[in-house]
Design an enzyme around this catalytic site. Structure first.
Site, PDB file in Angstrom:
ATOM      1  N   GLU A 154      20.014  29.684  34.056  1.00  0.00           N
ATOM      2  CA  GLU A 154      21.039  30.463  33.848  1.00  0.00           C
ATOM      3  C   GLU A 154      20.280  31.893  33.032  1.00  0.00           C
ATOM      4  O   GLU A 154      19.155  31.708  32.644  1.00  0.00           O
ATOM      5  CB  GLU A 154      22.270  30.891  32.936  1.00  0.00           C
ATOM      6  CG  GLU A 154      22.717  30.703  32.130  1.00  0.00           C
ATOM      7  CD  GLU A 154      23.710  32.480  33.589  1.00  0.00           C
ATOM      8  OE1 GLU A 154      23.484  33.503  32.946  1.00  0.00           O
ATOM      9  OE2 GLU A 154      24.527  32.265  33.897  1.00  0.00           O
ATOM     10  N   THR A 177      40.977  35.458  31.580  1.00  0.00           N
ATOM     11  CA  THR A 177      41.894  35.265  31.153  1.00  0.00           C
ATOM     12  C   THR A 177      42.718  34.565  31.534  1.00  0.00           C
ATOM     13  O   THR A 177      43.852  33.650  31.048  1.00  0.00           O
ATOM     14  CB  THR A 177      43.031  36.714  31.621  1.00  0.00           C
ATOM     15  OG1 THR A 177      43.134  36.551  33.137  1.00  0.00           O
ATOM     16  CG2 THR A 177      42.342  38.189  31.635  1.00  0.00           C
ATOM     17  N   ALA A 189      44.066  32.856  34.591  1.00  0.00           N
ATOM     18  CA  ALA A 189      44.946  34.009  35.724  1.00  0.00           C
ATOM     19  C   ALA A 189      45.028  33.169  36.792  1.00  0.00           C
ATOM     20  O   ALA A 189      43.298  32.845  37.530  1.00  0.00           O
ATOM     21  CB  ALA A 189      45.657  35.342  35.270  1.00  0.00           C
ATOM     22  N   HIS A 217      36.506  41.707  39.726  1.00  0.00           N
ATOM     23  CA  HIS A 217      37.448  40.877  41.009  1.00  0.00           C
ATOM     24  C   HIS A 217      36.209  41.217  41.709  1.00  0.00           C
ATOM     25  O   HIS A 217      37.257  41.152  42.923  1.00  0.00           O
ATOM     26  CB  HIS A 217      38.539  40.282  40.739  1.00  0.00           C
ATOM     27  CG  HIS A 217      39.095  39.897  39.692  1.00  0.00           C
ATOM     28  ND1 HIS A 217      40.191  40.367  39.942  1.00  0.00           N
ATOM     29  CD2 HIS A 217      39.075  39.153  39.038  1.00  0.00           C
ATOM     30  CE1 HIS A 217      40.947  39.450  38.405  1.00  0.00           C
ATOM     31  NE2 HIS A 217      40.215  38.574  37.794  1.00  0.00           N
ATOM     32  N   ASN A 262      32.878  34.395  44.195  1.00  0.00           N
ATOM     33  CA  ASN A 262      33.447  34.994  44.762  1.00  0.00           C
ATOM     34  C   ASN A 262      33.567  36.585  46.148  1.00  0.00           C
ATOM     35  O   ASN A 262      34.359  36.133  46.381  1.00  0.00           O
ATOM     36  CB  ASN A 262      34.633  36.251  43.640  1.00  0.00           C
ATOM     37  CG  ASN A 262      35.009  35.178  42.307  1.00  0.00           C
ATOM     38  OD1 ASN A 262      35.797  34.752  42.212  1.00  0.00           O
ATOM     39  ND2 ASN A 262      35.431  36.261  41.554  1.00  0.00           N
ATOM     40  N   THR A 277      39.754  33.372  40.967  1.00  0.00           N
ATOM     41  CA  THR A 277      38.611  32.596  40.485  1.00  0.00           C
ATOM     42  C   THR A 277      38.777  31.118  40.959  1.00  0.00           C
ATOM     43  O   THR A 277      37.940  30.252  41.411  1.00  0.00           O
ATOM     44  CB  THR A 277      38.659  31.819  39.314  1.00  0.00           C
ATOM     45  OG1 THR A 277      37.921  33.285  38.713  1.00  0.00           O
ATOM     46  CG2 THR A 277      37.738  31.309  38.324  1.00  0.00           C
TER      47      THR A 277
END
Length: 508
Positions: A36, A123, A125, A434, A468, A480
């Site tokens: 990373e 978030t 969601a 996104h 994505n 996600t």
């Protein structure tokens, strides 16, 4: 293929973590090295920063994922800076890329660089894709099983804030508004675990990654940049890694390489490595987003009196679901006793006693090859990789859908109160974060996709992609869950290859 296969995973977000988890669970002889470029910013690594109880510590964690201190991003814009007329680099992200010449539609992209990736800041969601959002060349029953597995990995909660009286009241009001239209209004599925005090522990990449952190077969190397993939003919056999603290580079060999470096930096790395299929960087999509904040009418919701306001003040999450004909977009409503956007001192909506509902309508962006990333070898970025240029434009089709979405949003707002000063607004392109489609998968190697249905790059063995960027559809739901489901599918296929050298490189 060795008796003890080695896997290199580039990127530590939710999809990279999914590959690590599945491979180590299903291939007992395997070892995994995950690299990373960013630092560890939380304990445990990859935790959602919303779970940090101190506001100052939250801010420090977000700052640490905004690129190296004092360094400009690929756009020449320092990490964390907000630039007028472009997307905002929200806390925890930094801007990379620039608009391609003559195409100001998306002046930059925003990314997070840290262990956990955007999974440390999202978030949470997790609505399921529906209708035309679904990937048609994956069997429906198989897809549903992969999504269910992804929901388990992410700790998806389909009844978040179920005991919240504010959530129940908002749900009832909005359902009444849309009942005659047949539009479903329900609690928004979120990745989170309930706490005894009624709040949520928000999922980060940690919930996927933590079970393997202590496995001796797993190694995590933060602040390590992958600068190039290494090929031997038509097989990827490793990568060149740079220790960012020392600048020292080394070549690491692996039986398989998984690149999960996000939808902007994954195609950049492939291009830098001379892997340049026709669709690479093309078909860029995201979610054009109409966002507003409603000051709730007094007396509409149960009183907030006596309720403490933690660092994360969200008290309710509600979804207005996707319907191909009646509501072809996803909407999410989040209730908070404090306003999620700054208000002018003279705003009549400051300190609204009934609280606020932030509401976002994300619409589809139809994939077009013209919406794309370009890579400039002649002007490298600060890491020596090709710099990124972005061509992106909303067409009449998206603008028409945005108008429909605004009408639905206005109805939901009127059912709850009134918009605060300055909202709603169409957010600048890229604000959804996104980004999708840039390494899209497809059923055939026809020049319109980069990967096969198992996330493997066409024409090469040993290289699998994640994230994505694989999503090929016009998709308005948060990506996600979809990306983790694709990672589950790809990781299981790769595990089968690693367990049986006879099928390495074969297509199931």
């Amino acid at each position: 293929m060795t008796a003890h296969p080695t896997v290199l995973i580039v990127g530590s977000g939710p999809t990279g973590a999914t590959y690590a988890r599945v491979l180590l669970e299903q291939v007992p002889s395997a070892t995994v090295l995950m690299v990373e470029a960013g630092p560890v910013i939380t304990s445990p690594p990859g935790m959602n920063v919303k779970n940090i109880p101190s506001a100052d510590e939250q801010a420090a964690a977000r700052l640490a994922s905004q690129g190296r201190a004092g360094e400009a991003g690929v756009s020449g814009i320092p990490g964390g800076v907000v630039v007028e007329g472009t997307i905002t680099a929200r806390q925890g992200t930094h801007l990379i890329g620039r608009a391609a010449e003559g195409s100001p539609g998306m002046p930059a992209a925003a990314v997070a660089t840290c262990v956990g990736g955007q999974g440390a800041h999202w978030t949470c969601a997790t609505p399921r894709p529906a209708g035309s959002e679904r990937i048609t060349f994956v069997d429906e029953a198989e897809w549903d099983e992969h999504v269910a597995t992804a929901e388990g990995l992410l700790h998806v909660n389909k009844a978040a804030f179920g005991d919240s009286p504010q959530a129940a009241a908002i749900l009832e009001r909005v359902r009444e508004e849309f009942a005659a239209d047949g539009i479903a209004v329900r609690p928004l599925p979120v990745a989170a675990d309930p706490r005894p005090d009624g709040t949520l522990r928000w999922s980060g990449t940690d919930v996927v990654l933590c079970p393997v952190l202590d496995d001796p077969r797993f190694t995590l190397r933060p602040e390590t940049l992958c600068v190039r993939l290494v090929r031997d003919g038509d097989r990827v056999v490793g990568a060149v890694l740079r220790d960012l603290s020392s600048g020292v580079e080394e070549e690491v060999r692996a039986d398989a390489v998984v690149v999960a470096a996000d939808a902007i930096r994954t195609p950049q790395l492939l291009w830098a490595s001379g892997i340049r299929p026709a669709a690479l960087g093309r078909y860029l999509t995201e979610h054009p987003l109409v966002f507003g904040v409603v000051a709730v009418r007094e007396g509409l919701l149960p009183s907030q009196q006596g309720v403490a306001t933690p660092v994360d003040p969200i008290r309710a999450v509600v979804s207005i679901g996707y319907d191909e004909e009646r509501h072809p977009y996803h909407a999410q409503l989040m209730y908070s006793p404090v306003c999620p956007v700054p208000l002018p001192e003279d705003s009549p909506h400051r300190d609204n006693p009934a609280g606020y509902v932030g509401m976002g309508w994300g619409v589809r962006k139809w994939p077009r090859p013209e919406d794309r990333l370009f890579f400039d070898d002649e002007q490298p970025d600060e890491n020596g990789l090709p710099s990124i240029r972005i061509a992106y434009e909303l067409t009449e089709r998206e603008h028409a859908e945005l108008e429909r979405a605004r009408a639905h949003q206005a109805r939901a707002a009127a059912a709850l109160g009134e918009f605060v000063t300055g909202t709603p607004v169409l957010m600048p392109a890229g604000s959804s974060l996104h980004y999708m489609g840039t390494v899209r998968m497809g059923p055939a190697d026809d020049g319109t996709c980069v990967c096969d249905p198992w996330s493997r790059v066409w024409g090469l063995s040993g290289l699998v992609l994640a994230g994505n960027g694989l999503i090929p559809t016009a998709n308005s739901c948060n990506p996600t869950l979809t990306s983790v489901a694709l990672a589950v599918r790809g990781a299981r296929a790769l595990a089968a290859e690693l367990r049986d050298a006879r099928v390495v490189g074969a297509r199931p």
